[in-house]
Design a protein around this motif. Sequence first.
Motif, PDB file in Angstrom:
ATOM      1  N   VAL A 266       0.855  -1.160  -0.055  1.00 53.86           N
ATOM      2  CA  VAL A 266      -0.009  -0.075   0.065  1.00 53.86           C
ATOM      3  C   VAL A 266       0.885   1.360  -0.059  1.00 53.86           C
ATOM      4  N   ALA A 267       1.956   1.266   0.705  1.00 51.38           N
ATOM      5  CA  ALA A 267       2.920   2.378   0.879  1.00 51.38           C
ATOM      6  C   ALA A 267       3.438   2.468  -0.736  1.00 51.38           C
ATOM      7  N   VAL A 268       3.691   1.449  -1.516  1.00 49.80           N
ATOM      8  CA  VAL A 268       4.598   1.720  -2.691  1.00 49.80           C
ATOM      9  C   VAL A 268       3.450   2.274  -3.733  1.00 49.80           C
ATOM     10  N   ALA A 269       2.144   1.579  -3.562  1.00 44.88           N
ATOM     11  CA  ALA A 269       0.898   2.221  -4.213  1.00 44.88           C
ATOM     12  C   ALA A 269       0.869   3.785  -3.957  1.00 44.88           C
ATOM     13  N   TYR A 270       0.892   4.162  -2.889  1.00 44.60           N
ATOM     14  CA  TYR A 270       0.805   5.713  -2.609  1.00 44.60           C
ATOM     15  C   TYR A 270       1.964   6.505  -3.164  1.00 44.60           C
ATOM     16  N   LYS A 271       3.257   5.954  -3.134  1.00 49.54           N
ATOM     17  CA  LYS A 271       4.419   6.634  -3.602  1.00 49.54           C
ATOM     18  C   LYS A 271       4.120   6.967  -5.095  1.00 49.54           C
ATOM     19  N   LEU A 272       3.461   5.974  -5.720  1.00 54.34           N
ATOM     20  CA  LEU A 272       3.284   6.027  -7.042  1.00 54.34           C
ATOM     21  C   LEU A 272       2.414   7.266  -7.613  1.00 54.34           C
ATOM     22  N   VAL A 273       1.032   7.150  -6.559  1.00 51.61           N
ATOM     23  CA  VAL A 273       0.197   8.336  -6.607  1.00 51.61           C
ATOM     24  C   VAL A 273       0.912   9.595  -6.440  1.00 51.61           C
ATOM     25  N   GLU A 274       1.665   9.500  -5.369  1.00 56.83           N
ATOM     26  CA  GLU A 274       2.610  10.765  -4.921  1.00 56.83           C
ATOM     27  C   GLU A 274       3.269  11.383  -6.198  1.00 56.83           C
ATOM     28  N   ALA A 275       3.961  10.409  -6.863  1.00 54.46           N
ATOM     29  CA  ALA A 275       4.644  10.873  -8.148  1.00 54.46           C
ATOM     30  C   ALA A 275       4.060  11.496  -9.200  1.00 54.46           C
ATOM     31  N   LEU A 276       2.498  10.917  -9.252  1.00 53.40           N
ATOM     32  CA  LEU A 276       1.796  11.185 -10.358  1.00 53.40           C
ATOM     33  C   LEU A 276       1.084  12.780  -9.960  1.00 53.40           C
ATOM     34  N   TYR A 277       0.967  12.912  -8.680  1.00 51.96           N
ATOM     35  CA  TYR A 277       0.388  14.286  -8.275  1.00 51.96           C
ATOM     36  C   TYR A 277       1.359  15.290  -8.391  1.00 51.96           C
ATOM     37  N   GLU A 278       2.691  14.978  -8.701  1.00 48.70           N
ATOM     38  CA  GLU A 278       3.928  15.720  -8.813  1.00 48.70           C
ATOM     39  C   GLU A 278       4.067  16.059 -10.252  1.00 48.70           C
ATOM     40  N   ALA A 279       3.566  15.040 -11.040  1.00 55.15           N
ATOM     41  CA  ALA A 279       3.938  15.338 -12.593  1.00 55.15           C
ATOM     42  C   ALA A 279       2.620  16.017 -12.953  1.00 55.15           C
ATOM     43  N   LEU A 280       1.506  15.742 -12.436  1.00 51.01           N
ATOM     44  CA  LEU A 280       0.383  16.376 -13.100  1.00 51.01           C
ATOM     45  C   LEU A 280      -0.411  17.028 -12.021  1.00 51.01           C
ATOM     46  N   PRO A 281       0.229  18.214 -11.293  1.00 57.67           N
ATOM     47  CA  PRO A 281      -0.178  18.841 -10.177  1.00 57.67           C
ATOM     48  C   PRO A 281      -1.549  19.538 -10.293  1.00 57.67           C
ATOM     49  N   GLU A 282      -2.028  19.951 -11.404  1.00 56.88           N
ATOM     50  CA  GLU A 282      -3.199  20.769 -11.721  1.00 56.88           C
ATOM     51  C   GLU A 282      -4.479  19.832 -11.970  1.00 56.88           C
ATOM     52  N   VAL A 283      -4.192  18.725 -11.814  1.00 60.80           N
ATOM     53  CA  VAL A 283      -5.454  17.812 -12.010  1.00 60.80           C
ATOM     54  C   VAL A 283      -6.281  17.378 -10.989  1.00 60.80           C
ATOM     55  N   PRO A 284      -5.594  17.015  -9.826  1.00 59.54           N
ATOM     56  CA  PRO A 284      -6.388  16.272  -8.644  1.00 59.54           C
ATOM     57  C   PRO A 284      -7.140  17.402  -8.176  1.00 59.54           C
ATOM     58  N   GLN A 285      -8.516  16.912  -7.418  1.00 63.68           N
ATOM     59  CA  GLN A 285      -9.168  17.984  -6.733  1.00 63.68           C
ATOM     60  C   GLN A 285      -9.251  17.659  -5.303  1.00 63.68           C
ATOM     61  N   GLN A 286      -8.629  16.568  -4.898  1.00 62.15           N
ATOM     62  CA  GLN A 286      -8.561  16.470  -3.333  1.00 62.15           C
ATOM     63  C   GLN A 286      -6.962  16.354  -3.073  1.00 62.15           C
ATOM     64  N   PRO A 287      -6.513  16.659  -1.844  1.00 62.90           N
ATOM     65  CA  PRO A 287      -5.337  16.483  -1.493  1.00 62.90           C
ATOM     66  C   PRO A 287      -4.660  15.019  -1.341  1.00 62.90           C
ATOM     67  N   LEU A 288      -3.271  15.022  -1.742  1.00 62.47           N
ATOM     68  CA  LEU A 288      -2.934  13.516  -1.309  1.00 62.47           C
ATOM     69  C   LEU A 288      -2.931  12.895  -0.023  1.00 62.47           C
ATOM     70  N   THR A 289      -2.934  13.800   1.039  1.00 60.72           N
ATOM     71  CA  THR A 289      -3.140  13.265   2.382  1.00 60.72           C
ATOM     72  C   THR A 289      -4.223  12.552   2.386  1.00 60.72           C
ATOM     73  N   HIS A 290      -5.477  12.672   1.758  1.00 62.66           N
ATOM     74  CA  HIS A 290      -6.703  11.825   2.110  1.00 62.66           C
ATOM     75  C   HIS A 290      -6.548  10.245   1.844  1.00 62.66           C
ATOM     76  N   LEU A 291      -5.395   9.972   1.254  1.00 65.54           N
ATOM     77  CA  LEU A 291      -5.277   8.538   1.067  1.00 65.54           C
ATOM     78  C   LEU A 291      -4.731   8.004   2.519  1.00 65.54           C
ATOM     79  N   LEU A 292      -3.903   8.678   3.147  1.00 66.56           N
ATOM     80  CA  LEU A 292      -3.018   8.488   4.193  1.00 66.56           C
ATOM     81  C   LEU A 292      -3.674   7.293   5.247  1.00 66.56           C
ATOM     82  N   ASP A 293      -4.926   7.252   5.576  1.00 69.48           N
ATOM     83  CA  ASP A 293      -5.579   6.446   6.470  1.00 69.48           C
ATOM     84  C   ASP A 293      -5.584   5.292   5.931  1.00 69.48           C
ATOM     85  N   LEU A 294      -5.923   5.082   4.929  1.00 71.68           N
ATOM     86  CA  LEU A 294      -5.757   3.697   4.030  1.00 71.68           C
ATOM     87  C   LEU A 294      -4.430   3.290   3.901  1.00 71.68           C
TER      88      LEU A 294
END
Length: 808
Positions: free
Chosen positions: A215-243
């Motif tokens: 799950v942490a590797v999956a999160y790091k992949l999403v984190e990297a995609l957030y950095e590559a396309l920062p204008e797209v997401p509507q929710q902060p990355l932190t909303h995934l951290l409880d999972l």
Amino acid sequence: MTPTAQWQLVNRPEMPDTWVDVVQQIAKTVANLSTETTPHLGAQLLWQRGIQTEAQLRGFLNPADYTPANPFAFGLEMEQAIERLVTAHQKREKIAIWGDFDADGVTSTAVLWDGLGAFFTQHEQLSYFIPNRLTDSHGLSHHGLKKLSEQGIQLIVTCDTGSTNLAEIDDAHQLGLEVIITDHHTLPTERPPVVAIVNPRYFTPDHPLANLSGVAVAYKLVEALYEALPEVPQQPLTHLLDLVAIGLIADLVKLTGDCRYLAQIGIQQLRTQSQDLSQASRPGVAKLLELCRRTGDRPTDISFGLGPRINAVSRIHGDASFCVELLTSRDPERCQELASQTELANARRKALQNDVLHQVNRQLETIDLSTTGIIVLADPQWPNGVLGIVAGQIAQTTGKPTVLLTKDEQTGVARGSARSANQIDLYELVAQQSHLLTSFGGHPFAAGMSLPIENIALFADAINRQLRQSPLAAQGPIIQVDLTVCVRDLGRDLFKQLNLLEPCGMGNPVPKLLIQNTWFENTWHQKIKDPASGRKLQYIKASFLLKDDSSEDGFPGVWWGHYKDDLPPGRWDVVVELDFNSFSKKKKPQYGGYEIRLVDIRPAQAAAPKPPAASWLIDQRVSADASPNEHDLVLADCPTDWTELRPWWNQAAEQQMPLVLAYPPPNDFDFVVVWKTLLGLAKYLSRTGQPVTDEQLQTRLHIGAKSLEHGLQALSVAGFDITHSPAGLTFTGPATASPKTPLHNTDRLDKVRDFLKAVREEDFRKQYFYQVPLATAQTVMGQLPTHSFDDRAERSPAGVRYKSGRMR
């Protein structure tokens, strides 16, 4: 009979007096430690666990003072994965997430479903697939890939799986599917032909990302995609951290580096889900917390609450797909329905688990555990879904790695799960027997496998024989004791100090406390009710009041899985964990909700033995005619490693007697002659059909177990079949075999060279230990840990000589 656990007091290095003040100053600002609390014990624990600078302490206690690794630390693999995802986003391609059915795999799928869902429309561009635990194995499968291809999928992103599915990756290529692997399991010897394989196994063990779970590797992949396309997401990355926190802790990875950081901030977010159900951002998670009566602020809320419930769905139903919806849906009514199904599955899992546990224990009664290194049991009636969790229970209580299999007589295949104990790399042991298996996978502490039924006995014998060559061969459960306290110390103040270590888990275990010379009062036991149905389950716990001479009031505690009659009268030494139970506050307000959980007990000892004095090490290696005192402890066999001396040093400490080094010089022999002798013995034994034990061969050849193992491998490639049985080894092979036969083939030559190399290495080590100066031996042995609380009445070092009832 379950082996008696060994209690090992953790080494307590000296810490500077100023360290307590440093801990107090920092903890009161970042960990809400009361200014009235002087954290002597908490500071000692932190120092013992390697937190020894102010910077380390701040980063350990406060995630805001920790700098996590950048996701692109994965290098080219992450760059290639993100480049392909960006292309898929631009072209509006169809993507499928391929997950797994355990808690780490389910939360990994949920993280990618929510995370990638910010870039790809869910259900239209983005879908997910999770194998069925009861019919499929972990990883990619041909039928699943074909199904996704028929749906028009162009790119698959795996999570918590896929690293070793080389054949299935070829299938994907044939179907026109590209694959990005995110995983944390063992890497193949060669990189598979995929777009990217994002896996922390590429890192060195000390890297902050090295222990990430799926799950942490999956999160790091999403984190990297957030950095590559920062204008797209509507929710902060932190909303995934409880999972992320749920999957991390449920998968029992080491909570160090970024793992600890992600768990800390994830638990902070998880806590908010239980505060107001109507406002919860994840109503499914909030409802699960309510059903298991947890608040989400402790790792145990995950490991004993959320994790087992998520795992229960696939264990009972096989298909865990609806768990992703439970974790990600924003519909409270739908989440209520799914949470109820999950709770029902968990109740059924408990009943099944309990039934299988009783059956396994009945089989264990027929086994001599003292001569068994790895437990391997099979039964056609056992449901595969609960074998892993039962194997974990058996491994914990016996201290021995455990493999449980269910046999399908129609297909001739056995499938099951394995769990490790005492830091033994179970995956490596299983991998060494891959030739007997149909499939296997896992990591050092857990593995799954399938094999032909007729291979079960061969597998059990081979893996036990392999473990016997390891210095970590399990002799029973080992309990690491962190601190010695008294009953008076227990309560809020100590809990706050111990809580500085939270979140605890693998690599940072819950502190174990030794309390000596205690007794039990007000003992009681009860059957545990299922909170959803109110039905009594076959789970019990004994309640008690623990007392010692330091406190008249005593302190409340529980012992899970035991009746009150298991709490004996008299004085006892106990190992416990201090915990907080918010539901006990009403029953025991005077204790503030704090209680202890009993881990183990044994008869009280007056005092721990002192380490033996260095002057008690006596050198008689060169005095062949010397006669040691009959009260001395005599080491008569030359060791090959310092670890072999540990039980001798511990015995000297316990018995307070001198240790005499009286082993003879190593034999001076030709190594090639050793091989010829072994080959001649094999020919003779093959001709006569006589069995021979490992020990007999070692004595005849003057070699150790590891060297003999290489010798047997060389004999195998020389044409001998070697069969293992309770009577020993039997050989069948070419009657005309000659000492030169193996040298005609490269593989055979390599095996003989390996044998000769092992014999030379063993001889070198013996030469060293025969010649090592006594001063050096005194220094090194003085640093060996003394197992003050080992049960040595039933165990003594191999090779001890006795005279007149006394150890010599």
